[in-house]
Write an enzyme that holds these catalytic residues in place. Structure first.
Site, PDB file in Angstrom:
ATOM      1  N   LYS A  22       0.833  -1.209   0.000  1.00 24.47           N
ATOM      2  CA  LYS A  22       0.000   0.000   0.000  1.00 24.47           C
ATOM      3  C   LYS A  22       0.868   1.259   0.000  1.00 24.47           C
ATOM      4  CE  LYS A  22      -1.617   1.728   4.009  1.00 24.47           C
ATOM      5  NZ  LYS A  22      -1.299   3.160   4.152  1.00 24.47           N
ATOM      6  N   ASN A  23       1.882   1.280   0.865  1.00 28.87           N
ATOM      7  CA  ASN A  23       2.670   2.506   1.009  1.00 28.87           C
ATOM      8  C   ASN A  23       3.608   2.754  -0.169  1.00 28.87           C
ATOM      9  OD1 ASN A  23       1.387   3.053   3.349  1.00 28.87           O
ATOM     10  ND2 ASN A  23       3.144   2.683   4.704  1.00 28.87           N
ATOM     11  N   CYS A 116      -4.479  12.676  13.542  1.00 25.13           N
ATOM     12  CA  CYS A 116      -5.172  11.399  13.369  1.00 25.13           C
ATOM     13  C   CYS A 116      -4.947  10.585  14.626  1.00 25.13           C
ATOM     14  CB  CYS A 116      -4.685  10.665  12.135  1.00 25.13           C
ATOM     15  SG  CYS A 116      -3.038  10.025  12.295  1.00 25.13           S
ATOM     16  N   ARG A 121       0.868  14.420  13.395  1.00 21.86           N
ATOM     17  CA  ARG A 121       1.310  14.225  12.012  1.00 21.86           C
ATOM     18  C   ARG A 121       1.285  15.506  11.169  1.00 21.86           C
ATOM     19  NH1 ARG A 121      -0.720   8.449   9.927  1.00 21.86           N
ATOM     20  NH2 ARG A 121       1.169   8.613   8.710  1.00 21.86           N
ATOM     21  N   ASP A 307       5.152   0.723  11.937  1.00 19.28           N
ATOM     22  CA  ASP A 307       3.949   0.047  11.442  1.00 19.28           C
ATOM     23  C   ASP A 307       3.867  -1.420  11.882  1.00 19.28           C
ATOM     24  OD1 ASP A 307       3.137   2.352  10.263  1.00 19.28           O
ATOM     25  OD2 ASP A 307       3.546   1.752   8.198  1.00 19.28           O
ATOM     26  N   ARG A 399      -8.383  -0.309   5.153  1.00 17.67           N
ATOM     27  CA  ARG A 399      -7.565   0.720   4.499  1.00 17.67           C
ATOM     28  C   ARG A 399      -6.264   0.121   3.963  1.00 17.67           C
ATOM     29  NH1 ARG A 399      -5.609   4.730   8.138  1.00 17.67           N
ATOM     30  NH2 ARG A 399      -4.360   5.024   6.296  1.00 17.67           N
TER      31      ARG A 399
END
Ligand code: UD1
Length: 420
Positions: A22-23, A116, A121, A307, A399
């Site tokens: 995803k990233n 968030c 952030r 993560d 997500r």
């Protein structure tokens, strides 16, 4: 709303195919703004964040043709330059369009992402770097309004902190800037490396790829031709399934994975008692009867990734002894702690440090996902908790995890998606 029902699993066995990262996909989709051709991207994960960014590009006028795991993005028809709040609020990484749109059109507006669940952030480093490249930036009515009527120019940028999307944003802006941009303290994450490699293969000369010092020769506004490419494997998804193997004392083989990107994760799992067989693109984790406690500090790549912090905390609840987990990147990334505690974990928090005392017998209950990786930590805990664990608010999980319940179900987990 969907939730996941998980029953205690004795052992998992089999193969899990790892999806595209995803990233890596997000900056690479944003990169298509720099292209003068229709760009074909393969090995795209089926996750909500990708759809969000594609929707953003489509709103801006791009033509998108998405199949299951690949997409063609044609931004030649792109005419809007404003990323509105309704999209940015659902995905902070929308900020990735700022650099490329500003570099191509000389103006761009992006809603301020705001905080968030895992912390404030800020995006100040993105903005400061673009200003150094000649952009005029104002914050008005919750929007970043950036203009560069005479285009961006190359310059020397020293990031105060290592920022992943900040580096990607500036690399993309620099690709169309006039002259050379030198970035010091650049992120070295594999996802940033892939972005640089593809730009390099598309005619943008980039030196220092994979190092903390990048030098990018811009085209002074000329759009580039980008050949079809394939997204690298998701190292965080892979790490999560390795934790699933370790926590259930199972043998699992991950395929379509890049072991080289998982150095710090494999090293910590080894310290915790796991062993592996590696090939070029597979990792087999072997059963480990006893899980040892561990000390983890999250840092930028190639150190241990933030993560993976939540998933290792779930694993640490099953380790014999006291584990110490220090979160250095995001001030509030411990939202999963209270949910793990509700399942019976013995965790105490002191500022940025969590102390996990194991081994705890967890009990299934209703738990709430609070962010993407916290969600997967609760799933891992659910695999070993007595009884039934219901993980709610799994839109966070959707997500970033491609078909998680299907992948875990195929290797023997008792996991199902239900409606509230
Ligand atoms: C990316 C990843 C995310 C991962 C994170 C850290 C994507 C889409 N997301 O997020 O999954 O958890 O890297 O590996 O790739 N910072 C500032 N000012 C800025 C930018 C960042 O102070 O302008 C700070 C942040 O608050 C944080 C640190 O720098 O403390 C690192 O953040 P950053 O690398 O920018 O995270 P993201 O790119 O948002």
């Amino acid at each position: 709303m969907d939730y996941l029902k998980i029953l205690k699993t004795n052992q998992l066995a089999g193969e899990i195919q790892i999806s595209g990262a995803k990233n890596a996909s997000l900056p690479l989709i944003a990169m298509t703004i720099l292209a003068k051709n229709n760009v074909c991207i393969k090995n795209l994960p089926q996750v909500a964040d990708i759809n969000t960014l594609l929707k953003l590009l489509s709103n801006l006028g791009a033509n998108i043709d998405k199949q299951a795991h690949h997409v063609s993005v044609d931004t030649t028809s792109l005419h809007e330059t404003k990323a509105t709040y309704d999209i940015v609020k659902t995905m902070r990484a929308s900020i990735l369009v700022l650099g490329p749109i500003l570099a191509r059109f000389g103006h761009c507006e992006v809603s301020l992402p705001g905080g968030c669940a895992i912390g404030q952030r800020p995006v100040d480093l993105h903005l400061k770097a673009l200003e150094a490249m000649g952009a005029n930036i104002q914050i008005k009515s919750g929007y970043i309004q950036a203009t560069a009527p005479n285009g961006l120019h190359g310059c020397d940028i020293i990031f105060d902190k290592v920022t992943v999307t900040g580096t990607a944003n500036i690399v993309m802006a620099a690709a169309l800037a006039d002259g050379v941009t030198n970035i010091t303290n650049a992120a070295r994450e594999p996802e940033v490396v892939q972005l640089c490699e593809i730009l390099n293969a598309s005619g943008i000369k980039i030196e220092g790829i994979g190092s903390a010092i990048l030098s990018i020769q811009g085209t002074a506004g000329t759009l580039i031709d980008i050949d079809e490419f394939c997204i690298i494997p998701d190292r965080i998804e892979a790490g999560t399934y390795l934790c699933a193997g370790a926590i259930t004392n199972s043998q699992l083989t991950l395929t379509h994975v890049e072991p080289k990107h998982l150095g710090a994760v494999l090293a910590k799992l080894e310290e915790m008692g796991s062993s592996f067989t590696l090939t070029e693109d597979t990792i087999t984790i072997h059963p480990c009867k006893k899980i040892h406690s561990v000390k983890i500090i999250t840092q930028e790549y190639p150190a241990f990734p933030t993560d993976m912090q939540a998933q290792f905390m779930a694993l640490a609840t099953q380790a014999d002894g006291v584990s110490i987990i220090e979160e250095r990147l995001f001030e509030n990334r411990f939202m999963h702690v209270s949910e793990l505690q509700r399942m019976g974990a013995d965790i105490s928090l002191n500022g940025h440090t969590a102390t996990v005392s194991g081994k705890s017998q967890l009990s299934g209950t209703d738990v709430m996902a609070t962010d993407l990786r916290a969600s997967s930590a609760l799933v891992l805990a659910g695999l070993v908790a007595n009884g039934e664990t219901d993980v709610h608010r799994i839109y966070h999980l959707d997500r970033g995890y491609d078909a998680l319940e299907e992948k875990l179900g195929n290797v023997g987990a008792d996991i199902s998606r239900l409606k509230e």
